[in-house]
Design an enzyme around this catalytic site. Sequence first.
Site, PDB file in Angstrom:
ATOM      1  N   ASN A 109       0.843  -1.209   0.000  1.00  0.00           N
ATOM      2  CA  ASN A 109       0.000   0.000   0.000  1.00  0.00           C
ATOM      3  C   ASN A 109       0.875   1.255   0.000  1.00  0.00           C
ATOM      4  OD1 ASN A 109      -2.586   1.198  -0.006  1.00  0.00           O
ATOM      5  ND2 ASN A 109      -2.411   1.662   2.176  1.00  0.00           N
ATOM      6  N   ASP A 135       8.080  -8.991   3.523  1.00  0.00           N
ATOM      7  CA  ASP A 135       6.769  -9.147   4.151  1.00  0.00           C
ATOM      8  C   ASP A 135       6.953  -9.595   5.600  1.00  0.00           C
ATOM      9  OD1 ASP A 135       4.169 -10.399   4.864  1.00  0.00           O
ATOM     10  OD2 ASP A 135       3.728  -9.937   2.762  1.00  0.00           O
ATOM     11  N   SER A 137      -5.295   1.535  17.453  1.00  0.00           N
ATOM     12  CA  SER A 137      -6.263   2.500  16.909  1.00  0.00           C
ATOM     13  C   SER A 137      -7.371   2.757  17.909  1.00  0.00           C
ATOM     14  CB  SER A 137      -6.861   1.905  15.628  1.00  0.00           C
ATOM     15  OG  SER A 137      -7.993   2.635  15.224  1.00  0.00           O
ATOM     16  N   TYR A 190     -11.010  -5.619  10.922  1.00  0.00           N
ATOM     17  CA  TYR A 190      -9.817  -4.769  11.067  1.00  0.00           C
ATOM     18  C   TYR A 190      -9.627  -4.400  12.542  1.00  0.00           C
ATOM     19  CZ  TYR A 190      -7.132  -0.449  11.386  1.00  0.00           C
ATOM     20  OH  TYR A 190      -6.235   0.519  11.780  1.00  0.00           O
ATOM     21  N   LYS A 196      -6.604  -5.372  15.643  1.00  0.00           N
ATOM     22  CA  LYS A 196      -5.898  -4.473  16.578  1.00  0.00           C
ATOM     23  C   LYS A 196      -6.085  -4.962  18.019  1.00  0.00           C
ATOM     24  CE  LYS A 196      -4.237  -1.617  13.536  1.00  0.00           C
ATOM     25  NZ  LYS A 196      -2.809  -1.722  13.200  1.00  0.00           N
ATOM     26  N   ASP A 249     -20.385   3.294  11.345  1.00  0.00           N
ATOM     27  CA  ASP A 249     -19.879   4.561  11.891  1.00  0.00           C
ATOM     28  C   ASP A 249     -20.487   4.868  13.254  1.00  0.00           C
ATOM     29  OD1 ASP A 249     -18.098   5.281   9.984  1.00  0.00           O
ATOM     30  OD2 ASP A 249     -19.275   6.928   9.137  1.00  0.00           O
TER      31      ASP A 249
HETATM   32  P1  NAD Z   1      -0.297   2.713   5.260  1.00  0.00           P
HETATM   33  O1  NAD Z   1      -1.063   1.687   4.500  1.00  0.00           O
HETATM   34  O2  NAD Z   1       0.024   3.984   4.580  1.00  0.00           O
HETATM   35  O3  NAD Z   1       1.071   2.068   5.796  1.00  0.00           O
HETATM   36  C1  NAD Z   1       1.175   0.712   6.135  1.00  0.00           C
HETATM   37  C2  NAD Z   1       2.430   0.187   5.454  1.00  0.00           C
HETATM   38  O4  NAD Z   1       2.579  -1.196   5.787  1.00  0.00           O
HETATM   39  C3  NAD Z   1       2.371   0.275   3.931  1.00  0.00           C
HETATM   40  O5  NAD Z   1       3.554   0.866   3.462  1.00  0.00           O
HETATM   41  C4  NAD Z   1       2.239  -1.175   3.489  1.00  0.00           C
HETATM   42  O6  NAD Z   1       2.860  -1.390   2.230  1.00  0.00           O
HETATM   43  C5  NAD Z   1       2.943  -1.906   4.626  1.00  0.00           C
HETATM   44  N1  NAD Z   1       2.527  -3.292   4.833  1.00  0.00           N
HETATM   45  C6  NAD Z   1       1.266  -3.773   4.978  1.00  0.00           C
HETATM   46  N2  NAD Z   1       1.318  -5.113   5.169  1.00  0.00           N
HETATM   47  C7  NAD Z   1       2.625  -5.461   5.174  1.00  0.00           C
HETATM   48  C8  NAD Z   1       3.303  -6.678   5.336  1.00  0.00           C
HETATM   49  N3  NAD Z   1       2.645  -7.840   5.493  1.00  0.00           N
HETATM   50  N4  NAD Z   1       4.648  -6.690   5.311  1.00  0.00           N
HETATM   51  C9  NAD Z   1       5.344  -5.548   5.119  1.00  0.00           C
HETATM   52  N5  NAD Z   1       4.753  -4.355   4.947  1.00  0.00           N
HETATM   53  C10 NAD Z   1       3.400  -4.317   4.971  1.00  0.00           C
HETATM   54  O7  NAD Z   1      -1.088   2.987   6.613  1.00  0.00           O
HETATM   55  P2  NAD Z   1      -0.847   4.093   7.729  1.00  0.00           P
HETATM   56  O8  NAD Z   1      -1.995   5.011   7.689  1.00  0.00           O
HETATM   57  O9  NAD Z   1       0.510   4.636   7.639  1.00  0.00           O
HETATM   58  O10 NAD Z   1      -1.016   3.197   9.024  1.00  0.00           O
HETATM   59  C11 NAD Z   1       0.093   2.614   9.696  1.00  0.00           C
HETATM   60  C12 NAD Z   1      -0.431   1.762  10.831  1.00  0.00           C
HETATM   61  O11 NAD Z   1      -1.220   2.562  11.702  1.00  0.00           O
HETATM   62  C13 NAD Z   1      -1.335   0.599  10.388  1.00  0.00           C
HETATM   63  O12 NAD Z   1      -1.051  -0.521  11.198  1.00  0.00           O
HETATM   64  C14 NAD Z   1      -2.722   1.123  10.663  1.00  0.00           C
HETATM   65  O13 NAD Z   1      -3.644   0.074  10.920  1.00  0.00           O
HETATM   66  C15 NAD Z   1      -2.489   1.970  11.899  1.00  0.00           C
HETATM   67  N6  NAD Z   1      -3.499   3.027  12.073  1.00  0.00           N
HETATM   68  C16 NAD Z   1      -3.691   3.933  11.060  1.00  0.00           C
HETATM   69  C17 NAD Z   1      -4.664   4.923  11.219  1.00  0.00           C
HETATM   70  C18 NAD Z   1      -4.926   5.926  10.121  1.00  0.00           C
HETATM   71  O14 NAD Z   1      -5.942   6.615  10.195  1.00  0.00           O
HETATM   72  N7  NAD Z   1      -4.078   6.081   9.115  1.00  0.00           N
HETATM   73  C19 NAD Z   1      -5.415   4.992  12.401  1.00  0.00           C
HETATM   74  C20 NAD Z   1      -5.163   4.063  13.398  1.00  0.00           C
HETATM   75  C21 NAD Z   1      -4.201   3.082  13.235  1.00  0.00           C
HETATM   76  C1  UD1 Z   2     -12.258   5.218   9.933  1.00  0.00           C
HETATM   77  C2  UD1 Z   2     -12.350   3.728  10.177  1.00  0.00           C
HETATM   78  C3  UD1 Z   2     -11.620   3.389  11.467  1.00  0.00           C
HETATM   79  C4  UD1 Z   2     -10.188   3.890  11.428  1.00  0.00           C
HETATM   80  C5  UD1 Z   2     -10.206   5.394  11.155  1.00  0.00           C
HETATM   81  C6  UD1 Z   2      -8.830   5.990  11.031  1.00  0.00           C
HETATM   82  C7  UD1 Z   2     -14.479   3.067   9.160  1.00  0.00           C
HETATM   83  C8  UD1 Z   2     -15.881   2.610   9.424  1.00  0.00           C
HETATM   84  N1  UD1 Z   2     -13.756   3.357  10.258  1.00  0.00           N
HETATM   85  O1  UD1 Z   2     -12.893   5.847  10.996  1.00  0.00           O
HETATM   86  O2  UD1 Z   2     -11.594   1.993  11.671  1.00  0.00           O
HETATM   87  O3  UD1 Z   2      -9.535   3.630  12.663  1.00  0.00           O
HETATM   88  O4  UD1 Z   2     -10.906   5.626   9.915  1.00  0.00           O
HETATM   89  O5  UD1 Z   2      -8.219   5.471   9.890  1.00  0.00           O
HETATM   90  O6  UD1 Z   2     -14.032   3.141   8.035  1.00  0.00           O
HETATM   91  N2  UD1 Z   2     -17.075  10.846   6.367  1.00  0.00           N
HETATM   92  C9  UD1 Z   2     -17.914  11.441   5.468  1.00  0.00           C
HETATM   93  N3  UD1 Z   2     -17.672  11.285   4.134  1.00  0.00           N
HETATM   94  C10 UD1 Z   2     -16.613  10.549   3.668  1.00  0.00           C
HETATM   95  C11 UD1 Z   2     -15.748   9.943   4.597  1.00  0.00           C
HETATM   96  C12 UD1 Z   2     -16.013  10.096   5.954  1.00  0.00           C
HETATM   97  O7  UD1 Z   2     -18.877  12.115   5.845  1.00  0.00           O
HETATM   98  O8  UD1 Z   2     -16.451  10.430   2.443  1.00  0.00           O
HETATM   99  C13 UD1 Z   2     -17.332  11.058   7.816  1.00  0.00           C
HETATM  100  C14 UD1 Z   2     -17.499   9.799   8.628  1.00  0.00           C
HETATM  101  O9  UD1 Z   2     -18.846   9.408   8.636  1.00  0.00           O
HETATM  102  C15 UD1 Z   2     -16.980  10.241   9.984  1.00  0.00           C
HETATM  103  C16 UD1 Z   2     -15.894  11.266   9.648  1.00  0.00           C
HETATM  104  O10 UD1 Z   2     -16.179  11.710   8.327  1.00  0.00           O
HETATM  105  O11 UD1 Z   2     -17.988  10.896  10.710  1.00  0.00           O
HETATM  106  C17 UD1 Z   2     -14.480  10.680   9.669  1.00  0.00           C
HETATM  107  O12 UD1 Z   2     -14.449   9.543   8.835  1.00  0.00           O
HETATM  108  P1  UD1 Z   2     -13.096   8.744   8.540  1.00  0.00           P
HETATM  109  O13 UD1 Z   2     -12.061   9.692   8.097  1.00  0.00           O
HETATM  110  O14 UD1 Z   2     -13.428   7.608   7.633  1.00  0.00           O
HETATM  111  O15 UD1 Z   2     -12.643   8.183   9.968  1.00  0.00           O
HETATM  112  P2  UD1 Z   2     -13.446   7.309  11.035  1.00  0.00           P
HETATM  113  O16 UD1 Z   2     -14.873   7.194  10.701  1.00  0.00           O
HETATM  114  O17 UD1 Z   2     -13.101   7.807  12.373  1.00  0.00           O
END
Ligand code: NAD
Ligand code: UD1
Length: 335
Positions: A35, A58, A124, A148, A152, A294
Site C-alpha cells: 500500500n 513481508d 487505533s 480490522y 488491533k 460509523d
Molecule cells: P499505510 O497503508 O500507509 O502504511 C502501512 C504500510 O505497511 C504500507 O507501506 C504497506 O505497504 C505496509 N505493509 C502492509 N502489510 C505489510 C506486510 N505484510 N509486510 C510488510 N509491509 C506491509 O497505513 P498508515 O496510515 O501509515 O497506518 C500505519 C499503521 O497505523 C497501520 O497498522 C494502521 O492500521 C495503523 N493506524 C492507522 C490509522 C490511520 O488513520 N491512518 C489509524 C489508526 C491506526
Molecule cells: C475510519 C475507520 C476506522 C479507522 C479510522 C482511522 C471506518 C468505518 N472506520 O474511521 O476503523 O480507525 O478511519 O483510519 O471506516 N465521512 C464522510 N464522508 C466521507 C468519509 C467520511 O462524511 O467520504 C465522515 C465519517 O462518517 C466520519 C468522519 O467523516 O464521521 C471521519 O471519517 P473517517 O475519516 O473515515 O474516519 P473514522 O470514521 O473515524
Amino acid sequence: MTILVTGGAGYIGTHTLVELMQAGHQVVVFDNFCNSTPAAVLRVEQICARKVKIIQGDICDRQALTQVFTSHQIDAVIHFAGLKAVGESVAKPLLYYRNNVSGTATLCEVMAEAGVTRLVFSSSATVYGDPQHLPIVEDFATCATNPYGRTKLFIEEMLRDLQRSDTSWRIALLRYFNPIGAHPSGLIGENPAGIPNNLFPFITQVAIGKRESLSVFGGDYQTPDGTGVRDYIHVVDLALGHLCALERIMDKEGVLTVNLGTGQGYSVLEMINTFEQVSGRTIPYQIVDRRPGDIASCYADPSLARHELGWVAECGLKEMCRDGWNWQQQNPTGY
Ligand code: NAD
Ligand code: UD1
C-alpha cells in the site's frame, strides 16, 4: 539507536522516519509496498538529506525478517505494517488476520530470537468501538465492530500476553485517533490508492478537482450539527508521539497503552468549513445516509500521553488543513 520501522514507506511511517532521523536515530525500513511505494522513502531522504536503508519484504516472511536482524544491530522496532481498510477487512477477514495478527506474531518471534524486546505498535481508537462516554480514557472497555478492529484488539492482547510471559519486553500500544495532514515540506503525505475511504483525503481530492463532491455520511447524529465528530490529529504530532513512546519504553518495564489524540472533536461540517477557509476552495457536498459501522463521536482524553510520555499534540485543525492541502497541491497525482 537503530530502529527497524515496519511499514515505514506508508503514510504514518514516512512521517515518523523523518522525526526519527532528525532526532539522530538510524532507521531501517521493512515494507512489502502493498500500500505504498519506495518513492515515498526517497522523499524522506530528500527532507533529511540522508540515505535510508530500505528492505522490501513481508512481515509474514520469517526468513526475510530474520535476515534483517542478523545483518543489522536493531535496538527497537516501530511496527506500522498492516492492512487498514475496514470494508476490505469485512470482505476478506482471513487476509487481515494473516497479515496483521500472524505477521505481528512472526515479527515478535524473530525479535525474541534476536534478543530485541522493545516494540512500539500502531493500535487505533477503533478498539473502543462505540464509546459509552467521552472523552475516551485508556481504561474504557474495548470492543471491535469489524475484522480490522479485531486484529488491533487481538494484537494488543497478544502483546500483553507476550510481556507477561517474558518481562524483558517493553511495549507501547499507541491508540491513534484520526491522523490527517502532511509534512509541512509538502514532500510526503497520505497517498490513498483508489477512492479514499477517509474524510480528509476525500476533501483534498474534491478541492483539487479529482472528485466532484463529498458525500457527508449522516446528518442526524446526536452531535451539535448532526454530523460525525472525530479527534483529528496532525500526522507530524502523531509521529513525534512515537519518539516519545520509544524513549519511554527504553526505561520503563511493562506494556504502556496510550491514546494519541488532541482531545478536541470536530464535526464533518466544521472540517469542511475550516478546509474551505484555509484553501480558498469550495467543497461541494451533500448529506447522505449514515455509513454502516460509523459512530457519532469519538475523541480522546490525551492526559495519559502527557503524563507518561510528556507528549502533547501542538497543531490545530487549520495547520492540519494547510499542510494536507499543500501536499495535495504539490502532488496532485500522488508520488
Ligand atoms: P499505510 O497503508 O500507509 O502504511 C502501512 C504500510 O505497511 C504500507 O507501506 C504497506 O505497504 C505496509 N505493509 C502492509 N502489510 C505489510 C506486510 N505484510 N509486510 C510488510 N509491509 C506491509 O497505513 P498508515 O496510515 O501509515 O497506518 C500505519 C499503521 O497505523 C497501520 O497498522 C494502521 O492500521 C495503523 N493506524 C492507522 C490509522 C490511520 O488513520 N491512518 C489509524 C489508526 C491506526
Ligand atoms: C475510519 C475507520 C476506522 C479507522 C479510522 C482511522 C471506518 C468505518 N472506520 O474511521 O476503523 O480507525 O478511519 O483510519 O471506516 N465521512 C464522510 N464522508 C466521507 C468519509 C467520511 O462524511 O467520504 C465522515 C465519517 O462518517 C466520519 C468522519 O467523516 O464521521 C471521519 O471519517 P473517517 O475519516 O473515515 O474516519 P473514522 O470514521 O473515524
